[in-house]
Scaffold this active site. Structure first.
Site, PDB file in Angstrom:
ATOM      1  N   GLY A   5       0.826  -1.210   0.000  1.00 11.80           N
ATOM      2  CA  GLY A   5       0.000   0.000   0.000  1.00 11.80           C
ATOM      3  C   GLY A   5       0.855   1.253   0.000  1.00 11.80           C
ATOM      4  N   GLY A   7      -0.213   4.427   0.155  1.00  7.53           N
ATOM      5  CA  GLY A   7      -1.104   5.537   0.507  1.00  7.53           C
ATOM      6  C   GLY A   7      -0.363   6.491   1.432  1.00  7.53           C
ATOM      7  N   PHE A   8      -1.129   7.114   2.337  1.00  4.21           N
ATOM      8  CA  PHE A   8      -0.528   8.122   3.217  1.00  4.21           C
ATOM      9  C   PHE A   8       0.577   7.537   4.091  1.00  4.21           C
ATOM     10  CE2 PHE A   8      -4.323  10.437   2.080  1.00  4.21           C
ATOM     11  CZ  PHE A   8      -3.833  11.736   1.984  1.00  4.21           C
ATOM     12  N   GLY A   9       0.374   6.325   4.623  1.00  6.44           N
ATOM     13  CA  GLY A   9       1.382   5.723   5.501  1.00  6.44           C
ATOM     14  C   GLY A   9       2.523   5.121   4.711  1.00  6.44           C
ATOM     15  N   GLU A 165     -18.805  16.893   4.102  1.00  9.47           N
ATOM     16  CA  GLU A 165     -18.178  17.582   2.962  1.00  9.47           C
ATOM     17  C   GLU A 165     -18.941  17.290   1.671  1.00  9.47           C
ATOM     18  OE1 GLU A 165     -13.667  18.326   4.336  1.00  9.47           O
ATOM     19  OE2 GLU A 165     -13.970  16.477   3.245  1.00  9.47           O
ATOM     20  N   ASP A 295      -4.641   3.153   8.789  1.00  9.98           N
ATOM     21  CA  ASP A 295      -6.004   2.674   9.065  1.00  9.98           C
ATOM     22  C   ASP A 295      -6.034   1.210   9.492  1.00  9.98           C
ATOM     23  OD1 ASP A 295      -6.808   5.161   8.323  1.00  9.98           O
ATOM     24  OD2 ASP A 295      -7.956   4.559   6.547  1.00  9.98           O
ATOM     25  N   ALA A 317      -5.385  10.691   7.952  1.00 12.66           N
ATOM     26  CA  ALA A 317      -4.149  10.740   7.177  1.00 12.66           C
ATOM     27  C   ALA A 317      -2.930  11.075   8.040  1.00 12.66           C
ATOM     28  CB  ALA A 317      -4.302  11.763   6.057  1.00 12.66           C
TER      29      ALA A 317
HETATM   30  C1  FAD Z   1     -13.278  10.150   0.946  1.00 13.58           C
HETATM   31  C2  FAD Z   1     -12.287  10.219   2.060  1.00 13.58           C
HETATM   32  C3  FAD Z   1     -12.016  11.443   2.665  1.00 13.58           C
HETATM   33  C4  FAD Z   1     -11.091  11.523   3.693  1.00 13.58           C
HETATM   34  N1  FAD Z   1     -10.836  12.749   4.245  1.00 13.58           N
HETATM   35  C5  FAD Z   1      -9.871  12.862   5.185  1.00 13.58           C
HETATM   36  C6  FAD Z   1      -9.506  14.133   5.694  1.00 13.58           C
HETATM   37  O1  FAD Z   1     -10.060  15.170   5.293  1.00 13.58           O
HETATM   38  N2  FAD Z   1      -8.523  14.191   6.637  1.00 13.58           N
HETATM   39  C7  FAD Z   1      -7.887  13.057   7.083  1.00 13.58           C
HETATM   40  O2  FAD Z   1      -6.982  13.162   7.919  1.00 13.58           O
HETATM   41  N3  FAD Z   1      -8.223  11.849   6.630  1.00 13.58           N
HETATM   42  C8  FAD Z   1      -9.188  11.713   5.689  1.00 13.58           C
HETATM   43  N4  FAD Z   1      -9.532  10.477   5.207  1.00 13.58           N
HETATM   44  C9  FAD Z   1      -8.902   9.298   5.796  1.00 13.58           C
HETATM   45  C10 FAD Z   1      -7.501   9.103   5.272  1.00 13.58           C
HETATM   46  O3  FAD Z   1      -7.493   9.194   3.866  1.00 13.58           O
HETATM   47  C11 FAD Z   1      -6.997   7.743   5.731  1.00 13.58           C
HETATM   48  O4  FAD Z   1      -6.995   7.711   7.141  1.00 13.58           O
HETATM   49  C12 FAD Z   1      -5.589   7.509   5.211  1.00 13.58           C
HETATM   50  O5  FAD Z   1      -5.598   7.441   3.809  1.00 13.58           O
HETATM   51  C13 FAD Z   1      -5.024   6.213   5.788  1.00 13.58           C
HETATM   52  O6  FAD Z   1      -3.750   6.002   5.277  1.00 13.58           O
HETATM   53  P1  FAD Z   1      -3.262   4.530   4.969  1.00 13.58           P
HETATM   54  O7  FAD Z   1      -1.859   4.657   4.508  1.00 13.58           O
HETATM   55  O8  FAD Z   1      -3.555   3.665   6.129  1.00 13.58           O
HETATM   56  O9  FAD Z   1      -4.191   4.035   3.779  1.00 13.58           O
HETATM   57  P2  FAD Z   1      -4.435   4.681   2.334  1.00 13.58           P
HETATM   58  O10 FAD Z   1      -3.937   6.064   2.250  1.00 13.58           O
HETATM   59  O11 FAD Z   1      -5.862   4.443   2.039  1.00 13.58           O
HETATM   60  O12 FAD Z   1      -3.546   3.774   1.389  1.00 13.58           O
HETATM   61  C14 FAD Z   1      -3.808   2.431   1.188  1.00 13.58           C
HETATM   62  C15 FAD Z   1      -3.121   1.994  -0.091  1.00 13.58           C
HETATM   63  O13 FAD Z   1      -3.185   0.589  -0.162  1.00 13.58           O
HETATM   64  C16 FAD Z   1      -3.591   0.177  -1.453  1.00 13.58           C
HETATM   65  N5  FAD Z   1      -4.280  -1.092  -1.291  1.00 13.58           N
HETATM   66  C17 FAD Z   1      -5.419  -1.349  -0.611  1.00 13.58           C
HETATM   67  N6  FAD Z   1      -5.722  -2.654  -0.661  1.00 13.58           N
HETATM   68  C18 FAD Z   1      -4.758  -3.232  -1.389  1.00 13.58           C
HETATM   69  C19 FAD Z   1      -4.532  -4.575  -1.803  1.00 13.58           C
HETATM   70  N7  FAD Z   1      -5.338  -5.561  -1.467  1.00 13.58           N
HETATM   71  N8  FAD Z   1      -3.447  -4.818  -2.580  1.00 13.58           N
HETATM   72  C20 FAD Z   1      -2.596  -3.815  -2.949  1.00 13.58           C
HETATM   73  N9  FAD Z   1      -2.773  -2.548  -2.578  1.00 13.58           N
HETATM   74  C21 FAD Z   1      -3.823  -2.249  -1.797  1.00 13.58           C
HETATM   75  C22 FAD Z   1      -4.481   1.307  -1.943  1.00 13.58           C
HETATM   76  O14 FAD Z   1      -4.517   1.347  -3.356  1.00 13.58           O
HETATM   77  C23 FAD Z   1      -3.800   2.534  -1.342  1.00 13.58           C
HETATM   78  O15 FAD Z   1      -2.849   3.065  -2.224  1.00 13.58           O
HETATM   79  C24 FAD Z   1     -10.441  10.358   4.162  1.00 13.58           C
HETATM   80  C25 FAD Z   1     -10.699   9.130   3.556  1.00 13.58           C
HETATM   81  C26 FAD Z   1     -11.608   9.051   2.510  1.00 13.58           C
HETATM   82  C27 FAD Z   1     -11.871   7.731   1.846  1.00 13.58           C
END
Ligand code: FAD
Length: 427
Positions: A5, A7-9, A165, A295, A317
């Site tokens: 993943g 994403g943000f992390g 939002e 998350d 995030a």
């Molecule tokens: C619509 C929306 C609005 C939001 N607004 C806010 C906000 O205003 N402020 C805030 O702080 N937070 C907000 N959040 C929450 C924030 O985006 C998440 O808390 C944050 O993205 C978590 O980071 P992460 O790295 O755990 O996961 P993510 O950033 O979601 O990254 C996960 C990554 O894993 C990849 N992935 C997932 N499953 C698989 C798999 N099976 N195989 C391969 N890759 C995979 C995805 O493609 C993605 O790139 C929002 C979330 C959403 C959905």
């Protein structure tokens, strides 16, 4: 080091390990882009184009020679054999960082995802936008007043920041659009309803800001139903606990999240929202080479407001990014036989837009609302958005919208019925 993943992390881990000759990093993601989810609602309401909120991962990696990327869907993890199984093969690891984020939580109701839209990635945001615009096109030629009213009813289930939002953005888009371009329709026919199962909306915000947000949304024409739990959505009919029903042409589900399904494949006890319990150093006690962040991770120690019991760190995030930095530092500490450091969170606050040039924000304990809060929201999102081009595109889009009330990205692509099952309910 395998990172699941980007994403943000995951991105923070990748950046912290980039350029080191003692570590090989392999990034696995099902998308070839990093998604900036906080701005997805703007894609769903045609304020921004999809490429403004998504950035190619290979471009982020640049010339970093110790990082490779594979676009693949991770299915499960074998902790004993130290293998990640994906839809395209198997990847071994010495260190693993699980950062696959979250999925929608439908609380066990299998029919709701089939009949609602959700907002978890770029494709879903585009599907909402297409459907929304299609509802207007259908309504513009609908002679039957009852059916027109259903086409123009938009229900958002879940009044957390995403729901709030989205509701504000729906009102911002629809009211001026109907006045200017759909003269056969009256703005008073549009019903935007924000539904919340609990007593309050924006549950994580201070009470005063919750009330401000509710007042401002109502002023924009959004109807708010609190203490209203949705138990079923089927063929455009929303059923509430107690049996009441209403018809709506569009239902968007933003009512709950749970950790990515990968969490369930580790074969261990999961915590609230199916998150994986981790130690304070963000790894598993019986597998210190496995780190879980963002998350997907369940860790208590977050203090919402003054006093009170510590809670789990929220799925936001900022937590994911700070966890990413901590996990990367602890991997390097293990490699160099140094002690790991516990996760320490610096809470910068929370914010939510309510509509055009309006927001609520709680920053370092200071509560802001209205235009000043919106300016802070704008600055924060521009800073965190990846890529100069994307920042410029977002700023230009907002400025144009602010000055002209015109939104460019209002194309309905594809053919009817191709967008999603939820869309087909009304086509
Ligand atoms: C619509 C929306 C609005 C939001 N607004 C806010 C906000 O205003 N402020 C805030 O702080 N937070 C907000 N959040 C929450 C924030 O985006 C998440 O808390 C944050 O993205 C978590 O980071 P992460 O790295 O755990 O996961 P993510 O950033 O979601 O990254 C996960 C990554 O894993 C990849 N992935 C997932 N499953 C698989 C798999 N099976 N195989 C391969 N890759 C995979 C995805 O493609 C993605 O790139 C929002 C979330 C959403 C959905």
């Amino acid at each position: 080091v395998v990172i699941v993943g980007a994403g943000f992390g995951g991105l923070q881990v990748m950046r912290a390990l980039s350029g080191r000759d003692d570590v090989d990093v392999r990034v696995l993601d099902r998308n070839n882009y990093h998604g900036f989810w906080p701005l997805l609602y703007q894609v769903a309401t045609a304020a921004l184009t999809p490429d403004t909120v998504a950035y190619p991962l290979r471009q982020i990696m640049g010339r970093s020679c110790n990082i490779t990327f594979q676009m693949t869907d991770v299915q499960c993890v074998d902790l004993v054999q130290r293998l990640v199984h994906t839809d395209t093969g198997t990847t071994p690891y010495d260190y693993l960082v699980l950062a696959a984020g979250s999925a929608n939580n439908y609380f066990g109701n299998a029919s709701i995802p089939k009949h609602t839209f959700s907002l978890k990635d770029v494709d879903q945001a585009v599907a909402i936008r297409q459907h929304l615009l299609d509802m207007l096109e259908q309504a513009a030629h609908e002679a039957d007043a009852e059916r027109r009213s259903v086409l123009l009813t938009f229900v958002i289930v879940g009044a957390g920041p995403t729901g709030v939002e989205l509701a504000g953005a729906f009102a911002d888009l629809l009211q001026p659009l109907l006045r200017k371009e759909y003269r056969a329709l009256s703005p008073s026919e549009v019903r935007i309803m924000l539904v919340e199962a609990h007593e309050t909306m924006l549950g994580s915000f201070p009470r005063a800001l919750q009330e401000t947000a509710a007042r401002h949304l109502r002023r924009m024409g959004v109807m708010i139903r609190q203490n209203a739990k949705v138990t079923q959505v089927e063929n455009g009919v929303v059923t509430f606990e107690g049996g009441k029903t209403m018809k709506a042409g569009t239902v968007v589900w933003t009512a709950g999240v749970k950790a990515s399904a990968i969490a369930g494949t580790l074969g261990r006890q999961l915590a609230h929202a199916e998150r994986i319990p981790v130690q304070r150093t963000l790894n598993l006690s019986d597998h210190p080479e496995v780190f879980v962040i963002g998350d997907m991770a369940y860790l208590e120690g977050y203090h919402a407001g003054k006093g009170g019991k510590p809670e789990a760190y929220p799925m936001v995030a900022e937590v994911a990014m700070q966890m990413g930095k901590c996990a990367a530092a602890n991997i390097l500490a293990q490699l160099n036989h140094r002690p790991s450091a516990p996760f320490r969170y610096r809470d910068l606050g929370s914010m939510s837009t309510i509509g055009r040039s309006d927001a609520v924000a709680s920053i370092f304990g200071i509560q802001l609302s209205g235009f000043v809060a919106w300016l802070s929201w704008l600055a924060v999102h521009l800073v965190f958005l990846i890529g100069f081009r994307n920042r410029l595109a977002a700023l230009a889009g907002w400025a144009w919208d602010y000055l002209t009330h015109n939104r460019g990205g209002r194309l309905i692509g594809g053919r009817r019925g191709e967008t999603s099952a939820a869309a087909q309910d009304w086509m």
